[in-house]
Scaffold this active site. Structure first.
Site, PDB file in Angstrom:
ATOM      1  N   CYS A  98       0.816  -1.224   0.000  1.00 50.78           N
ATOM      2  CA  CYS A  98       0.000   0.000   0.000  1.00 50.78           C
ATOM      3  C   CYS A  98       0.853   1.281   0.000  1.00 50.78           C
ATOM      4  O   CYS A  98       1.452   1.618  -1.004  1.00 50.78           O
ATOM      5  CB  CYS A  98      -0.964  -0.038   1.169  1.00 50.78           C
ATOM      6  SG  CYS A  98      -2.385   1.002   0.932  1.00 50.78           S
ATOM      7  N   ARG A 132     -12.414   6.237  -0.641  1.00 48.69           N
ATOM      8  CA  ARG A 132     -11.499   5.251  -0.060  1.00 48.69           C
ATOM      9  C   ARG A 132     -11.961   3.850  -0.467  1.00 48.69           C
ATOM     10  O   ARG A 132     -13.147   3.528  -0.365  1.00 48.69           O
ATOM     11  CB  ARG A 132     -11.542   5.378   1.475  1.00 48.69           C
ATOM     12  CG  ARG A 132     -10.280   5.045   2.073  1.00 48.69           C
ATOM     13  CD  ARG A 132     -10.008   5.599   3.455  1.00 48.69           C
ATOM     14  NE  ARG A 132      -8.703   5.093   3.762  1.00 48.69           N
ATOM     15  CZ  ARG A 132      -7.563   5.650   3.332  1.00 48.69           C
ATOM     16  NH1 ARG A 132      -7.626   6.788   2.673  1.00 48.69           N
ATOM     17  NH2 ARG A 132      -6.398   5.106   3.573  1.00 48.69           N
ATOM     18  N   HIS A 197      -3.436  -5.739   2.437  1.00 46.12           N
ATOM     19  CA  HIS A 197      -3.047  -5.801   3.853  1.00 46.12           C
ATOM     20  C   HIS A 197      -3.580  -7.103   4.445  1.00 46.12           C
ATOM     21  O   HIS A 197      -4.179  -7.922   3.742  1.00 46.12           O
ATOM     22  CB  HIS A 197      -3.721  -4.660   4.629  1.00 46.12           C
ATOM     23  CG  HIS A 197      -3.199  -3.308   4.332  1.00 46.12           C
ATOM     24  ND1 HIS A 197      -1.960  -2.870   4.751  1.00 46.12           N
ATOM     25  CD2 HIS A 197      -3.759  -2.276   3.668  1.00 46.12           C
ATOM     26  CE1 HIS A 197      -1.784  -1.608   4.363  1.00 46.12           C
ATOM     27  NE2 HIS A 197      -2.847  -1.232   3.707  1.00 46.12           N
TER      28      HIS A 197
HETATM   29  N1  GLN Z   1      -1.976   6.901   2.298  1.00 50.72           N
HETATM   30  C1  GLN Z   1      -2.130   5.924   1.226  1.00 50.72           C
HETATM   31  C2  GLN Z   1      -3.551   5.873   0.653  1.00 50.72           C
HETATM   32  O1  GLN Z   1      -4.507   6.176   1.346  1.00 50.72           O
HETATM   33  C3  GLN Z   1      -1.717   4.545   1.669  1.00 50.72           C
HETATM   34  C4  GLN Z   1      -2.648   3.972   2.738  1.00 50.72           C
HETATM   35  C5  GLN Z   1      -2.171   2.608   3.269  1.00 50.72           C
HETATM   36  O2  GLN Z   1      -0.976   2.320   3.329  1.00 50.72           O
HETATM   37  N2  GLN Z   1      -3.144   1.770   3.717  1.00 50.72           N
HETATM   38  O3  GLN Z   1      -3.718   5.474  -0.497  1.00 50.72           O
END
Ligand code: GLN
Length: 246
Positions: A98, A132, A197
């Site tokens: 990520c 998101r 993740h």
């Molecule tokens: N800040 C980055 C995004 O929101 C990565 C987030 C993360 O590592 N889960 O895309």
């Protein structure tokens, strides 16, 4: 004392900053799957200000992190850009999750903030999206048997691949890189990025072994067979997530 025939050295990059959603579990998985096979593993945590001697490491790991933490890591990675590009040219294995993945590309453009430079190990770029992406992911990977990869995504960044950089996998369930082109993650040489993740590797033991074999080949210049492990628990966890939406 049982002599170790083989050893792997892992650099865990910036774990104090990039380690959300237990991404450290990926390093632990590689460690245990090696030790269960009597392969020695040395793990070095590399923090801001530390040097990186690319002659030492076979595997480099970066976890995920929020935009704020990515700013500090982006700046620090620039100091090691040449060393890490040389490591990649020498076929060292990189796994980045990520936020860490985004910084192995060319840049990450957050919302209303300065563009973050990546180190260009992956020919890819990331721009902040309007929503998101949060949820389970199933994707199809051509490098492993089984070909499925499962995990959990939580990112607003939209990543687009360019040039020779290819997807890690193709989305069956979830959004992956950008929710548009059905790609998930990226690969160039032995550099792998993913939005999964979970942690990623405990539920994808076949991919963990794929990375271990690549790292052994990089260090010992030979295809070293891995003794099969009793992966009943890992396989049950993997199967339970295939095509799981909610
Ligand atoms: N800040 C980055 C995004 O929101 C990565 C987030 C993360 O590592 N889960 O895309």
């Amino acid at each position: 004392m049982n002599e170790k025939t083989f050893t792997l050295n892992i650099a865990h990059l910036y774990p104090k900053l990039l380690n959300i959603y237990g991404d450290w579990g990926n390093v632990l998985t590689i460690k245990k799957r090696c030790e269960w096979r009597n392969i020695g593993v040395n793990i070095t945590s590399v923090e801001i200000g530390d040097t990186i001697d690319n002659r030492i490491y076979d595997i480099y790991f970066l976890g995920g992190g929020q935009d704020q933490q990515q700013i500090a890591v982006s700046k620090e990675l620039q100091k090691h850009k040449n060393a890490l590009q040389d490591a990649s040219d020498e076929h060292a294995v990189f796994l980045a999750i990520c936020g860490g993945y985004q910084l192995l590309g060319n840049f990450y453009q957050p919302h209303n903030a300065e563009r973050l430079k990546g180190i260009g190990l992956l020919d890819a770029y990331t721009v902040a999206g309007e929503k998101r992406f949060i949820g389970n992911v199933t994707a199809k990977c051509d490098y492993t048997i089984p070909q499925t990869l499962v995990g959990f995504e939580n990112h607003s960044g939209l990543t687009f691949l360019q040039g020779e950089t290819e997807p890690l996998a193709y989305i069956s369930v979830g959004n992956g890189n950008n929710g548009k082109d059905k790609t998930e993650g990226a690969r160039c040489k032995n550099v792998f990025g993913t939005y999964l993740h979970g942690s990623f590797l405990p539920k994808n033991p076949h991919f963990a072994d794929y990375l271990i074999k690549l790292a052994l080949k990089k260090r010992y210049k030979d295809d070293i067979p891995l003794k099969p492990l009793n992966d009943k628990l890992e396989e049950a966890a993997h199967s339970s997530l295939i095509n799981k939406k909610y």
